[in-house]
Design a protein around this motif. Structure first.
Motif, short mmCIF file in Angstrom:
data_model
loop_
_atom_site.label_atom_id
_atom_site.label_comp_id
_atom_site.label_asym_id
_atom_site.label_seq_id
_atom_site.Cartn_x
_atom_site.Cartn_y
_atom_site.Cartn_z
N VAL A 41 12.26 -3.04 -1.84
CA VAL A 41 11.08 -3.72 -2.35
C VAL A 41 11.05 -3.61 -3.87
CG1 VAL A 41 9.56 -1.71 -2.15
CG2 VAL A 41 8.57 -3.96 -2.07
N SER A 42 10.55 -4.64 -4.50
CA SER A 42 10.29 -4.65 -5.93
C SER A 42 8.81 -5.00 -6.08
CB SER A 42 11.16 -5.70 -6.62
OG SER A 42 10.84 -5.77 -7.98
N CYS A 43 8.07 -4.16 -6.79
CA CYS A 43 6.63 -4.32 -6.83
C CYS A 43 6.13 -4.14 -8.27
CB CYS A 43 5.98 -3.27 -5.92
SG CYS A 43 4.21 -3.38 -5.81
N THR A 44 5.13 -4.92 -8.63
CA THR A 44 4.48 -4.83 -9.92
C THR A 44 2.98 -4.88 -9.68
OG1 THR A 44 6.32 -6.01 -10.94
CG2 THR A 44 4.28 -5.90 -12.20
N PHE A 45 2.23 -3.94 -10.28
CA PHE A 45 0.78 -3.97 -10.12
C PHE A 45 0.12 -3.36 -11.35
CE2 PHE A 45 2.27 -0.11 -8.09
CZ PHE A 45 1.41 0.87 -8.54
N PRO A 46 -1.14 -3.75 -11.59
CA PRO A 46 -1.84 -3.24 -12.77
C PRO A 46 -2.40 -1.84 -12.55
CG PRO A 46 -3.21 -4.82 -11.61
CD PRO A 46 -1.90 -4.79 -10.91
N VAL A 47 -2.44 -1.08 -13.63
CA VAL A 47 -3.09 0.23 -13.64
C VAL A 47 -4.03 0.26 -14.84
CG1 VAL A 47 -1.27 1.50 -12.47
CG2 VAL A 47 -1.18 1.27 -14.93
N SER A 48 -5.04 1.10 -14.76
CA SER A 48 -5.97 1.20 -15.88
C SER A 48 -6.55 2.59 -15.96
CB SER A 48 -7.09 0.17 -15.74
OG SER A 48 -7.85 0.42 -14.57
N GLY A 49 -7.01 2.92 -17.14
CA GLY A 49 -7.67 4.17 -17.41
C GLY A 49 -8.80 3.91 -18.41
N HIS A 101 0.83 -1.20 0.00
CA HIS A 101 0.00 0.00 0.00
C HIS A 101 0.87 1.26 0.00
CE1 HIS A 101 -3.36 2.64 0.68
NE2 HIS A 101 -2.75 3.15 1.73
N GLY A 102 1.93 1.28 0.81
CA GLY A 102 2.81 2.45 0.87
C GLY A 102 3.52 2.71 -0.45
N CYS A 103 4.08 1.66 -1.05
CA CYS A 103 4.81 1.82 -2.32
C CYS A 103 3.87 2.16 -3.47
CB CYS A 103 5.55 0.54 -2.65
SG CYS A 103 6.96 0.24 -1.62
N ILE A 154 -3.49 6.39 -21.57
CA ILE A 154 -4.61 5.56 -21.11
C ILE A 154 -5.78 6.37 -20.55
CG2 ILE A 154 -3.21 3.53 -20.70
CD1 ILE A 154 -3.26 4.11 -17.73
N GLY A 155 -5.65 7.68 -20.53
CA GLY A 155 -6.75 8.53 -20.10
C GLY A 155 -6.74 8.80 -18.61
N GLU A 156 -7.67 9.67 -18.21
CA GLU A 156 -7.80 10.01 -16.80
C GLU A 156 -9.16 9.58 -16.30
OE1 GLU A 156 -6.21 13.70 -15.05
OE2 GLU A 156 -5.95 14.29 -17.14
N PRO A 157 -9.34 9.14 -15.13
CA PRO A 157 -8.34 8.95 -14.08
C PRO A 157 -7.60 7.62 -14.24
CG PRO A 157 -10.49 8.34 -13.23
CD PRO A 157 -10.70 8.85 -14.64
N VAL A 158 -6.36 7.63 -13.84
CA VAL A 158 -5.55 6.41 -13.81
C VAL A 158 -5.76 5.78 -12.44
CG1 VAL A 158 -3.24 5.43 -13.97
CG2 VAL A 158 -3.86 7.39 -15.38
N VAL A 159 -6.22 4.54 -12.42
CA VAL A 159 -6.51 3.87 -11.15
C VAL A 159 -5.64 2.63 -10.99
CG1 VAL A 159 -8.88 4.73 -10.90
CG2 VAL A 159 -8.47 2.63 -12.16
N LYS A 160 -5.38 2.33 -9.76
CA LYS A 160 -4.57 1.16 -9.40
C LYS A 160 -5.47 -0.08 -9.43
CE LYS A 160 -3.43 1.28 -5.11
NZ LYS A 160 -2.81 1.41 -3.80
N GLY A 161 -4.95 -1.17 -9.93
CA GLY A 161 -5.69 -2.42 -9.97
C GLY A 161 -5.77 -3.06 -8.59
N PRO A 162 -6.45 -4.20 -8.49
CA PRO A 162 -6.62 -4.85 -7.19
C PRO A 162 -5.29 -5.39 -6.65
CG PRO A 162 -7.53 -6.21 -8.93
CD PRO A 162 -7.12 -4.92 -9.56
N TRP A 163 -5.17 -5.42 -5.33
CA TRP A 163 -3.93 -5.84 -4.68
C TRP A 163 -3.61 -7.30 -4.96
CZ3 TRP A 163 -4.21 -9.83 -1.27
CH2 TRP A 163 -5.47 -10.11 -0.74
N TYR A 164 -4.62 -8.12 -5.18
CA TYR A 164 -4.35 -9.54 -5.38
C TYR A 164 -3.78 -9.83 -6.77
CZ TYR A 164 -9.16 -9.05 -7.07
OH TYR A 164 -10.29 -8.62 -7.68
#
Length: 190
Positions: free
Chosen positions: A103-111, A60-62, A80-90
């Protein structure tokens, strides 16, 4: 069939009942063993749950800090347009190292116009004490880039990589610069 039942009746041996003074002691030792196993299982389960909560707090912090940087980047917003939102944590992946200092982190984003995957590497500021487990962590993002997919007509589908590391300033290494200053002072004295 009646003969088989008759034969099986005689083949069975009668159950012996043991009546001795050790029976109550066996019950006490089994009870102690069950309590010990229950205690160990509860302890291990609690440890795993605390570790999972700590990983979720790190994620969550990163990711929050990374989303701040993404919202400031015009090229990602254009793609990808606005708003850019973070995907689910799972759907995220998280790898911590160096006693939870990096830490090394990878997560989905979408717009509204497309989706992507954001990758980052970060280091933690501050000390690592028992009380720091309860405090929010402050992270310095070192490397961050995103791989975006913008669907469209068959000719207009695009996949692009945008590096956000160029806009990030590297964290100052106080320990390195202090030791270098001491070395230079020693050289000047000689």
């Amino acid at each position: 069939m009646l003969g088989r039942r008759f034969i099986s009746f005689f083949k069975r041996s009668p159950k012996l009942q043991v009546t001795s003074s050790t029976a109550p002691e066996e019950g006490k030792s089994k009870s102690f063993g069950r309590k010990a196993v229950s205690f160990v299982l509860i302890t291990v389960t609690g440890g795993v749950a605390l570790s999972a909560l700590d990983d979720l707090a790190i994620y969550h912090g990163c990711s929050s800090k990374a989303m701040e940087k993404v919202s400031e980047n015009q090229s990602i917003r254009d793609a990808i347009g606005e708003p850019v939102v973070k995907g689910p944590w799972y759907n995220a992946s998280l790898a911590v190292a160096h006693k939870r200092q990096s830490v090394s982190c990878t997560f989905p984003v979408s717009g509204p116009q497309g989706t992507g995957v954001l990758r980052l590497k970060a280091v933690r500021k501050g000390e690592d004490t028992w009380l720091s487990f309860f405090w929010p962590r402050d992270w310095d993002i070192i490397i961050m880039d995103t791989l975006l997919h913008v669907p469209g007509n068959e000719e207009k589908q695009q996949t692009m990589r945008i590096s956000l590391s160029d806009s990030l300033s590297p964290p100052a290494c106080a320990a390195c610069s202090d030791s270098r200053t001491v070395e230079l002072d020693n050289l000047e004295k000689k």
